[in-house]
Enzyme design. Structure first.
Site, PDB file in Angstrom:
ATOM      1  N   PRO A   9       0.782  -1.224   0.000  1.00 44.70           N
ATOM      2  CG  PRO A   9      -0.160  -1.118   2.119  1.00 44.70           C
ATOM      3  CD  PRO A   9       0.503  -2.063   1.167  1.00 44.70           C
ATOM      4  CG  ASN A  10      -0.265   4.302   1.323  1.00 43.93           C
ATOM      5  OD1 ASN A  10      -1.234   4.844   0.810  1.00 43.93           O
ATOM      6  ND2 ASN A  10      -0.324   3.740   2.524  1.00 43.93           N
ATOM      7  NE  ARG A  17       3.915   6.573   1.674  1.00 44.03           N
ATOM      8  CZ  ARG A  17       4.184   5.348   2.059  1.00 44.03           C
ATOM      9  NH1 ARG A  17       4.622   4.449   1.191  1.00 44.03           N
ATOM     10  NH2 ARG A  17       4.013   4.989   3.307  1.00 44.03           N
ATOM     11  CE1 TYR A  22       8.956   5.058   3.097  1.00 44.89           C
ATOM     12  CE2 TYR A  22       7.297   6.783   2.986  1.00 44.89           C
ATOM     13  CZ  TYR A  22       7.837   5.684   3.617  1.00 44.89           C
ATOM     14  OH  TYR A  22       7.261   5.204   4.765  1.00 44.89           O
ATOM     15  CG  ASN A  73       8.429  -2.040   0.259  1.00 44.98           C
ATOM     16  OD1 ASN A  73       7.956  -2.199   1.387  1.00 44.98           O
ATOM     17  ND2 ASN A  73       8.954  -0.896  -0.145  1.00 44.98           N
ATOM     18  CB  ALA A  76       1.480   0.095   6.130  1.00 47.03           C
ATOM     19  CG  HIS A  79       5.217  -2.282  10.193  1.00 48.74           C
ATOM     20  ND1 HIS A  79       6.560  -2.608  10.258  1.00 48.74           N
ATOM     21  CD2 HIS A  79       5.126  -1.267   9.274  1.00 48.74           C
ATOM     22  CE1 HIS A  79       7.241  -1.811   9.443  1.00 48.74           C
ATOM     23  NE2 HIS A  79       6.401  -0.998   8.829  1.00 48.74           N
ATOM     24  CG  ASP A  86      -0.217 -17.275   8.127  1.00 51.43           C
ATOM     25  OD1 ASP A  86       0.880 -17.323   8.728  1.00 51.43           O
ATOM     26  OD2 ASP A  86      -1.317 -17.274   8.707  1.00 51.43           O
ATOM     27  CD  GLU A  97       9.953  -7.497   5.322  1.00 49.22           C
ATOM     28  OE1 GLU A  97       9.236  -8.504   5.474  1.00 49.22           O
ATOM     29  OE2 GLU A  97      10.170  -6.672   6.224  1.00 49.22           O
ATOM     30  CG  HIS A  99      11.183  -2.301   4.474  1.00 48.77           C
ATOM     31  ND1 HIS A  99       9.816  -2.232   4.352  1.00 48.77           N
ATOM     32  CD2 HIS A  99      11.447  -3.480   5.079  1.00 48.77           C
ATOM     33  CE1 HIS A  99       9.287  -3.312   4.882  1.00 48.77           C
ATOM     34  NE2 HIS A  99      10.248  -4.089   5.319  1.00 48.77           N
ATOM     35  CG  LEU A 100      11.665   2.489  -1.000  1.00 52.97           C
ATOM     36  CD1 LEU A 100      10.311   3.141  -1.203  1.00 52.97           C
ATOM     37  CD2 LEU A 100      12.592   2.783  -2.167  1.00 52.97           C
ATOM     38  CB  SER A 101      12.577   4.319   5.109  1.00 47.47           C
ATOM     39  OG  SER A 101      11.521   3.469   5.530  1.00 47.47           O
ATOM     40  NE  ARG A 106      10.164   5.850   8.664  1.00 47.56           N
ATOM     41  CZ  ARG A 106       9.193   5.737   7.748  1.00 47.56           C
ATOM     42  NH1 ARG A 106       9.324   4.846   6.776  1.00 47.56           N
ATOM     43  NH2 ARG A 106       8.142   6.523   7.793  1.00 47.56           N
ATOM     44  NE  ARG A 110       6.963   4.183   9.991  1.00 46.77           N
ATOM     45  CZ  ARG A 110       5.872   4.303   9.220  1.00 46.77           C
ATOM     46  NH1 ARG A 110       5.546   3.355   8.377  1.00 46.77           N
ATOM     47  NH2 ARG A 110       5.127   5.385   9.283  1.00 46.77           N
TER      48      ARG A 110
HETATM   49  C1  DQA Z   1       8.281   1.031   3.794  1.00 43.65           C
HETATM   50  C2  DQA Z   1       8.359   1.207   5.309  1.00 43.65           C
HETATM   51  C3  DQA Z   1       7.002   0.989   5.954  1.00 43.65           C
HETATM   52  O1  DQA Z   1       7.085   1.166   7.369  1.00 43.65           O
HETATM   53  C4  DQA Z   1       5.993   1.987   5.415  1.00 43.65           C
HETATM   54  O2  DQA Z   1       4.704   1.733   5.941  1.00 43.65           O
HETATM   55  C5  DQA Z   1       5.964   2.012   3.921  1.00 43.65           C
HETATM   56  C6  DQA Z   1       7.217   1.939   3.188  1.00 43.65           C
HETATM   57  C7  DQA Z   1       9.621   1.379   3.095  1.00 43.65           C
HETATM   58  O3  DQA Z   1       9.806   0.940   1.967  1.00 43.65           O
HETATM   59  O4  DQA Z   1      10.461   2.081   3.666  1.00 43.65           O
HETATM   60  O5  DQA Z   1       4.912   2.202   3.316  1.00 43.65           O
HETATM   61  O6  DQA Z   1       7.982  -0.311   3.506  1.00 43.65           O
END
Ligand code: DQA
Length: 145
Positions: A9-10, A17, A22, A73, A76, A79, A86, A97, A99-101, A106, A110
């Site tokens: 998501p997002n 964003r 990011y 990725n 959200a 978490h 599953d 897995e 993550h950008l950040s 953080r 997270r």
């Molecule tokens: C994220 C980190 C997550 O905590 C956050 O909810 C995201 C982006 C990242 O790529 O840094 O949407 O997955």
């Protein structure tokens, strides 16, 4: 070698964003960046992004028998999602897995990933290079006898 790159998501809003966290790249430009890297490793990549947990679960289920591995990725859902964890365990495909950040740097909520224990490893904090590093790690894992 066929690899599925999944985004949660997002992440469709990358570019505008929270660029301080990011970066300025859009998801499309990151996907092109991954495609270029995949070519170097003779890997084929497909992309899927959804804001809906169940759609991500279904995509993971459908990956079985089609893809050799997954770069994910979960955003959200990292978490919160027992369902995505599953699904990854159910299909028994190697997943990385990313993550950008750096999620560990953080907010405390997270710091926990429900999905990482279903993956072979986690790469976090390198911006779009997290996708590249995740892909390289997965390709290397799959190439090992
Ligand atoms: C994220 C980190 C997550 O905590 C956050 O909810 C995201 C982006 C990242 O790529 O840094 O949407 O997955």
């Amino acid at each position: 070698m066929k690899i599925l790159v999944l985004n949660g998501p997002n992440l469709n809003m990358l570019g505008t964003r929270e660029p301080d966290k990011y970066g300025n790249d859009t998801l499309e430009s990151i996907e092109n960046f991954i495609k270029e890297e995949a070519k170097k490793h003779n890997a084929e990549v497909d992309f899927y992004q959804s804001n809906i947990e169940g759609e991500i679960v279904t995509k993971i289920q459908q990956a079985k028998g089609v893809y050799d591995g997954i770069v994910i990725n979960p955003a959200a859902y990292t978490h919160t999602s027992v369902a995505i964890r599953d699904a990854l365990l159910a299909v028994e495909l190697p997943a990385v897995e990313i993550h950008l950040s750096n999620i560990h740097k953080r907010e405390e909520f997270r710091h926990t990933s429900l999905t990482a224990p279903a993956c072979i490893g986690q790469i976090t904090g390198f911006g779009k290079n997290s996708y590249k590093l995740g892909l390289i790690a997965l390709v290397d894992y799959l190439n090992k006898p």
